[in-house]
Enzyme design. Structure first.
Site, mmCIF file in Angstrom:
data_model
loop_
_atom_site.group_PDB
_atom_site.id
_atom_site.type_symbol
_atom_site.label_atom_id
_atom_site.label_comp_id
_atom_site.label_asym_id
_atom_site.label_seq_id
_atom_site.Cartn_x
_atom_site.Cartn_y
_atom_site.Cartn_z
ATOM 1 N N ALA A 63 1.097 -16.531 -1.689
ATOM 2 C CA ALA A 63 1.983 -17.675 -1.460
ATOM 3 C C ALA A 63 1.126 -18.932 -1.476
ATOM 4 O O ALA A 63 -0.086 -18.868 -1.222
ATOM 5 C CB ALA A 63 2.684 -17.516 -0.120
ATOM 6 N N GLY A 108 1.111 -12.503 -1.346
ATOM 7 C CA GLY A 108 2.390 -12.379 -2.056
ATOM 8 C C GLY A 108 2.244 -11.739 -3.433
ATOM 9 O O GLY A 108 3.202 -11.167 -3.964
ATOM 10 N N GLU A 111 2.272 -8.158 -2.745
ATOM 11 C CA GLU A 111 3.648 -7.801 -2.371
ATOM 12 C C GLU A 111 4.578 -7.757 -3.594
ATOM 13 O O GLU A 111 5.484 -6.925 -3.657
ATOM 14 C CB GLU A 111 4.161 -8.792 -1.317
ATOM 15 C CG GLU A 111 3.464 -8.567 0.023
ATOM 16 C CD GLU A 111 3.675 -9.714 1.004
ATOM 17 O OE1 GLU A 111 3.311 -10.845 0.655
ATOM 18 O OE2 GLU A 111 4.203 -9.469 2.098
#
Ligand code: COA
Length: 256
Positions: A63, A108, A111
């Protein structure tokens, strides 16, 4: 047309590249919104999806830390929800999804790969959940899906340790399916994806439906993750961790 995505289509396959190479394809709100919009458009005629990152260096380096640094807990929780919703759409995509991990897959990025059915990593790439070094925890589903995929001991090693691992270790612990050579990485991943796409789509949809985790269990885990993710944005450690990254220095945590 997207600002931060490149979308290339074949007969039964769509390649989606996160296209923000100067920030190592870090995910800000706009990228997540574009991903959501892209999935919406693709859902009209679903194909096998392949995700990758533009440039030689990164799949997705997490992120966007600069965008997160000064967020309130509520804003952070909202960001977590946005990421979780988009990645859950990928998890629930009716046909197979493939992460072509062509470089750093951190936070992220890891993920996003976890939300896919298949993860192929380029020789020399690194993958992990380094959020702890920023004073936070994963917030886009990583605390649930990483544990499901590699087990509790490895998930603790990756999330509490925060140190990204090399491709061979990622394969050893079952985090990725295979390591592919640097020279032909993209073509080899696409060939796997084409092979997948050539199976009967009705049986593929049923197989995925049967193998995915129960909706209730995932929903509860994600809700808990985003609440606790948001709460960490009340801490000085979060501010210090992110400031230290942006100032390119090690963090000094005071446990406050
Ligand atoms: N958010 C925002 N910007 C990021 C970023 C992120 N997650 N990851 C990298 N960038 C930016 C850097 O700030 C830098 O910008 P600058 O050129 O304006 O200084 C640029 O991308 C290149 O990154 P840099 O750190 O200089 O490259 P490097 O080769 O030295 O290191 C990484 C590469 C991936 C190891 C390092 O960028 C990194 O650790 N990134 C953050 C990973 C992370 O913690 N992700 C989880 C976020 S929750």
């Amino acid at each position: 047309m997207f600002k931060f995505l490149k979308v290339e289509k074949e007969e039964q396959l769509t390649l989606i590249s996160i296209n923000r190479p100067d920030q190592l394809n870090a995910l800000n709100r706009e990228v997540l919104e574009e991903l959501d919009q892209c999935l919406e458009e693709e859902s009209k005629k679903p194909a096998v999806l392949v995700f990758t990152g533009e440039g030689d260096k990164a799949f997705v380096a997490g992120a966007d830390i600069a965008a997160m640094k000064d967020m309130t807990p509520l804003e952070a929780e909202k960001l977590s929800l946005t990421g979780q919703v988009v990645f859950h759409k990928i998890y629930q995509w009716p046909l197979p999804t493939v992460a072509a991990v062509n470089g750093y897959a951190l936070g992220g990025g890891c993920e996003l790969a976890l939300a896919c059915d298949y993860r192929y990593i380029k020789e020399g790439a690194r993958i992990g959940q380094p959020e702890i070094t920023l004073g936070i925890v994963p917030g886009f589903g990583g605390t649930y899906f990483l544990k499901k995929i590699v087990g509790e001991a490895r998930a603790k090693e990756l999330i509490m340790g925060g140190r990204p691992i090399k491709a061979d270790r990622a394969k050893e612990i079952g985090l990725v399916h295979d390591i592919l050579p640097q020279n032909h990485f993209r073509e080899e991943v696409l060939n796997y994806a084409r092979e997948l796409a050539s199976s009967g789509h009705k049986a593929l949809r049923t197989a995925k439906n049967l193998l995915n985790e129960s909706h209730e269990e995932v929903k509860n885990a994600l809700e808990r993750e985003r609440t606790l993710f948001g709460e960490l944005f009340t801490t000085q450690d979060q501010t210090e961790g992110m400031a230290a990254f942006l100032e390119k220095r090690p963090p000094k945590f005071e446990n406050k």
